[in-house]
Design a protein around this motif. Structure first.
Motif, PDB file in Angstrom:
ATOM      1  N   LEU A  12       0.853  -1.192   0.000  1.00  0.00           N
ATOM      2  CA  LEU A  12       0.000   0.000   0.000  1.00  0.00           C
ATOM      3  C   LEU A  12       0.886   1.238   0.000  1.00  0.00           C
ATOM      4  O   LEU A  12       1.862   1.301   0.743  1.00  0.00           O
ATOM      5  N   LEU A  13       0.550   2.225  -0.807  1.00  0.00           N
ATOM      6  CA  LEU A  13       1.367   3.436  -0.940  1.00  0.00           C
ATOM      7  C   LEU A  13       2.823   3.069  -1.207  1.00  0.00           C
ATOM      8  O   LEU A  13       3.715   3.404  -0.440  1.00  0.00           O
ATOM      9  N   ASP A  14       3.039   2.388  -2.308  1.00  0.00           N
ATOM     10  CA  ASP A  14       4.398   1.959  -2.632  1.00  0.00           C
ATOM     11  C   ASP A  14       5.225   3.147  -3.134  1.00  0.00           C
ATOM     12  O   ASP A  14       4.703   4.256  -3.297  1.00  0.00           O
ATOM     13  N   PRO A  15       6.522   2.946  -3.382  1.00  0.00           N
ATOM     14  CA  PRO A  15       7.382   4.076  -3.773  1.00  0.00           C
ATOM     15  C   PRO A  15       6.919   4.833  -5.013  1.00  0.00           C
ATOM     16  O   PRO A  15       7.219   6.020  -5.165  1.00  0.00           O
ATOM     17  N   PHE A  16       6.169   4.150  -5.899  1.00  0.00           N
ATOM     18  CA  PHE A  16       5.717   4.822  -7.115  1.00  0.00           C
ATOM     19  C   PHE A  16       4.621   5.847  -6.829  1.00  0.00           C
ATOM     20  O   PHE A  16       4.318   6.690  -7.673  1.00  0.00           O
ATOM     21  N   ASP A  17       4.031   5.791  -5.652  1.00  0.00           N
ATOM     22  CA  ASP A  17       3.062   6.818  -5.254  1.00  0.00           C
ATOM     23  C   ASP A  17       3.744   8.112  -4.828  1.00  0.00           C
ATOM     24  O   ASP A  17       3.095   9.141  -4.657  1.00  0.00           O
ATOM     25  N   ARG A  18       5.057   8.043  -4.596  1.00  0.00           N
ATOM     26  CA  ARG A  18       5.868   9.222  -4.285  1.00  0.00           C
ATOM     27  C   ARG A  18       5.335  10.001  -3.071  1.00  0.00           C
ATOM     28  O   ARG A  18       5.271  11.229  -3.092  1.00  0.00           O
ATOM     29  N   VAL A  19       4.961   9.276  -2.038  1.00  0.00           N
ATOM     30  CA  VAL A  19       4.526   9.935  -0.802  1.00  0.00           C
ATOM     31  C   VAL A  19       5.769  10.118   0.068  1.00  0.00           C
ATOM     32  O   VAL A  19       6.225   9.186   0.737  1.00  0.00           O
ATOM     33  N   THR A  20       6.315  11.309   0.058  1.00  0.00           N
ATOM     34  CA  THR A  20       7.566  11.579   0.769  1.00  0.00           C
ATOM     35  C   THR A  20       7.358  12.635   1.855  1.00  0.00           C
ATOM     36  O   THR A  20       6.346  13.325   1.884  1.00  0.00           O
ATOM     37  N   SER A  21       8.333  12.746   2.725  1.00  0.00           N
ATOM     38  CA  SER A  21       8.287  13.765   3.771  1.00  0.00           C
ATOM     39  C   SER A  21       8.416  15.158   3.152  1.00  0.00           C
ATOM     40  O   SER A  21       9.344  15.409   2.383  1.00  0.00           O
ATOM     41  N   PRO A  22       7.519  16.086   3.476  1.00  0.00           N
ATOM     42  CA  PRO A  22       7.666  17.445   2.953  1.00  0.00           C
ATOM     43  C   PRO A  22       8.671  18.276   3.738  1.00  0.00           C
ATOM     44  O   PRO A  22       9.008  19.394   3.337  1.00  0.00           O
ATOM     45  N   TRP A  23       9.152  17.731   4.861  1.00  0.00           N
ATOM     46  CA  TRP A  23       9.991  18.525   5.768  1.00  0.00           C
ATOM     47  C   TRP A  23      11.481  18.297   5.567  1.00  0.00           C
ATOM     48  O   TRP A  23      12.288  19.198   5.803  1.00  0.00           O
ATOM     49  N   LEU A  24      11.869  17.106   5.135  1.00  0.00           N
ATOM     50  CA  LEU A  24      13.301  16.816   5.002  1.00  0.00           C
ATOM     51  C   LEU A  24      13.994  17.680   3.937  1.00  0.00           C
ATOM     52  O   LEU A  24      15.108  18.159   4.183  1.00  0.00           O
ATOM     53  N   PRO A  25      13.393  17.896   2.762  1.00  0.00           N
ATOM     54  CA  PRO A  25      14.078  18.738   1.763  1.00  0.00           C
ATOM     55  C   PRO A  25      14.353  20.157   2.255  1.00  0.00           C
ATOM     56  O   PRO A  25      15.352  20.764   1.864  1.00  0.00           O
ATOM     57  N   LYS A  26      13.493  20.661   3.122  1.00  0.00           N
ATOM     58  CA  LYS A  26      13.686  22.017   3.654  1.00  0.00           C
ATOM     59  C   LYS A  26      14.950  22.096   4.505  1.00  0.00           C
ATOM     60  O   LYS A  26      15.464  23.201   4.763  1.00  0.00           O
ATOM     61  N   GLN A  27      15.444  20.910   4.954  1.00  0.00           N
ATOM     62  CA  GLN A  27      16.638  20.874   5.781  1.00  0.00           C
ATOM     63  C   GLN A  27      17.819  20.249   5.043  1.00  0.00           C
ATOM     64  O   GLN A  27      18.805  19.847   5.659  1.00  0.00           O
ATOM     65  N   GLY A  28      17.672  20.174   3.703  1.00  0.00           N
ATOM     66  CA  GLY A  28      18.764  19.667   2.887  1.00  0.00           C
ATOM     67  C   GLY A  28      18.967  18.173   2.964  1.00  0.00           C
ATOM     68  O   GLY A  28      20.060  17.676   2.694  1.00  0.00           O
ATOM     69  N   ILE A  29      17.922  17.421   3.317  1.00  0.00           N
ATOM     70  CA  ILE A  29      18.024  15.968   3.451  1.00  0.00           C
ATOM     71  C   ILE A  29      17.251  15.305   2.321  1.00  0.00           C
ATOM     72  O   ILE A  29      16.103  15.655   2.049  1.00  0.00           O
ATOM     73  N   VAL A  30      17.889  14.360   1.647  1.00  0.00           N
ATOM     74  CA  VAL A  30      17.256  13.641   0.543  1.00  0.00           C
ATOM     75  C   VAL A  30      16.162  12.727   1.087  1.00  0.00           C
ATOM     76  O   VAL A  30      16.373  11.980   2.049  1.00  0.00           O
ATOM     77  N   THR A  31      14.999  12.785   0.463  1.00  0.00           N
ATOM     78  CA  THR A  31      13.872  11.967   0.929  1.00  0.00           C
ATOM     79  C   THR A  31      13.946  10.560   0.337  1.00  0.00           C
ATOM     80  O   THR A  31      14.736  10.283  -0.558  1.00  0.00           O
ATOM     81  N   GLN A  32      13.088   9.686   0.860  1.00  0.00           N
ATOM     82  CA  GLN A  32      12.905   8.351   0.288  1.00  0.00           C
ATOM     83  C   GLN A  32      11.440   8.222  -0.081  1.00  0.00           C
ATOM     84  O   GLN A  32      10.562   8.683   0.650  1.00  0.00           O
ATOM     85  N   ALA A  33      11.166   7.584  -1.219  1.00  0.00           N
ATOM     86  CA  ALA A  33       9.817   7.601  -1.785  1.00  0.00           C
ATOM     87  C   ALA A  33       8.770   6.964  -0.884  1.00  0.00           C
ATOM     88  O   ALA A  33       7.587   7.295  -0.982  1.00  0.00           O
TER      89      ALA A  33
END
Length: 288
Positions: free
Chosen positions: A39-60
């Motif tokens: 359910l909600l696999d990586p192709f759904d691209r549900v990622t953290s909206p907060w990590l990029p704001k702190q320069g951290i690469v997200t995981q899908a």
């Protein structure tokens, strides 16, 4: 080589390490063959909206894999935390996936679908970069465990090598049953946190034998804080899940025996540091 030695070598060669598997492979290994559906696999691209704001690469998948399937032919959901992503930390998205899955499973049970749940806990607790959002997510997970365990067993599995700490350590304690391997560690505060706050003389986080002697799976099992102590083998862990689910709900969840455990802590002499044997002696007994 004796027959016994040959059999041990054969079993070793045929075993498949559970610790070495990623979260997705762990979930697949425990569900009935061919029943895995993510359910909600990586192709759904549900990622953290907060990590990029702190320069951290997200995981899908935000480090959490949720899969539905069957165990022994019965409906089941597995939530597996990927310890390799941000130390398995719980943020808003990953936490919501676990809580939502457990809440849906509780809803299934209310509607006559006996859905059981397994939590594969490989986590250091709340994700510091998401702070209160992570704490809120963990609180929702804990509430969902308590709700679902009234209908079906909720089984937590801590295999290693990250262990299970922080608020998710509390979540582990709320599970109907808890399974651990020798490689696992379970606690509230991690070794580095304790060392930072209490000093290296009190708790040396680099002393691995010392750490595992107090928080490792074998010690936690001997102290009555873990229900099953199993080998690092996918088949052995799957067989243990089948056995525990067949037992049904425990007569009394561990978290409702809090008075007994609190008395053990009251009886502890904190003037001297307890060793592993002392901790076992303190906790061993017939919990009421």
């Amino acid at each position: 080589m004796t027959d016994a030695s040959a059999n041990n070598v054969t079993r070793l060669l045929q075993s498949r390490s559970f610790v070495e598997l990623g979260a997705r492979e762990r979930a697949r290994a425990l569900l009935d063959a061919g029943s895995f559906r993510e359910l909600l696999d990586p192709f759904d691209r549900v990622t953290s909206p907060w990590l990029p704001k702190q320069g951290i690469v997200t995981q899908a998948d935000d480090g959490v894999v949720v899969a539905k399937g069957t165990i022994d032919g019965q409906p089941a959901v597995i939530a597996a935390i990927e310890g390799a992503f941000q130390g398995g930390s719980m943020g808003e998205v990953g936490g919501a996936k676990i809580a939502g899955a457990l809440e849906l499973a509780a809803g299934d049970n209310r509607n006559g679908i006996p859905t059981r749940a397994v939590l594969l806990l490989e986590t250091g607790g709340v994700r510091l970069q998401e702070a209160n959002l992570g704490l809120a997510a963990i609180a929702e997970i804990q509430a969902a465990i308590v709700e679902l365990r009234e209908h079906q067993p909720v089984i937590g599995v801590v295999a290693g090598s990250v262990g299970c700490f922080g608020g998710m350590g509390i979540a582990a304690g709320l599970c109907s049953y808890l399974v651990a391997t020798r490689e696992a560690r379970i606690g509230l505060n991690g070794p580095q946190v304790i060392e930072q706050e209490a000093g290296i003389e009190e708790y040396d986080s680099r002393d691995r034998p010392f750490i595992w002697s107090l928080t490792g799976g074998e010690q936690r099992h001997a102290s009555g804080l873990v229900d099953s102590y199993v080998a690092d083998d996918s088949d052995a862990i799957r067989a243990e899940l089948h056995k525990l689910f067949a037992q049904g709900k425990p007569a009394q969840p561990r978290s409702r025996r809090h008075a007994w455990f609190l008395q053990r802590l009251t009886d502890a002499d904190t003037r001297e540091q307890l060793d592993a044997a002392g901790v076992r002696a303190l906790y061993q007994g017939d919990a009421q």
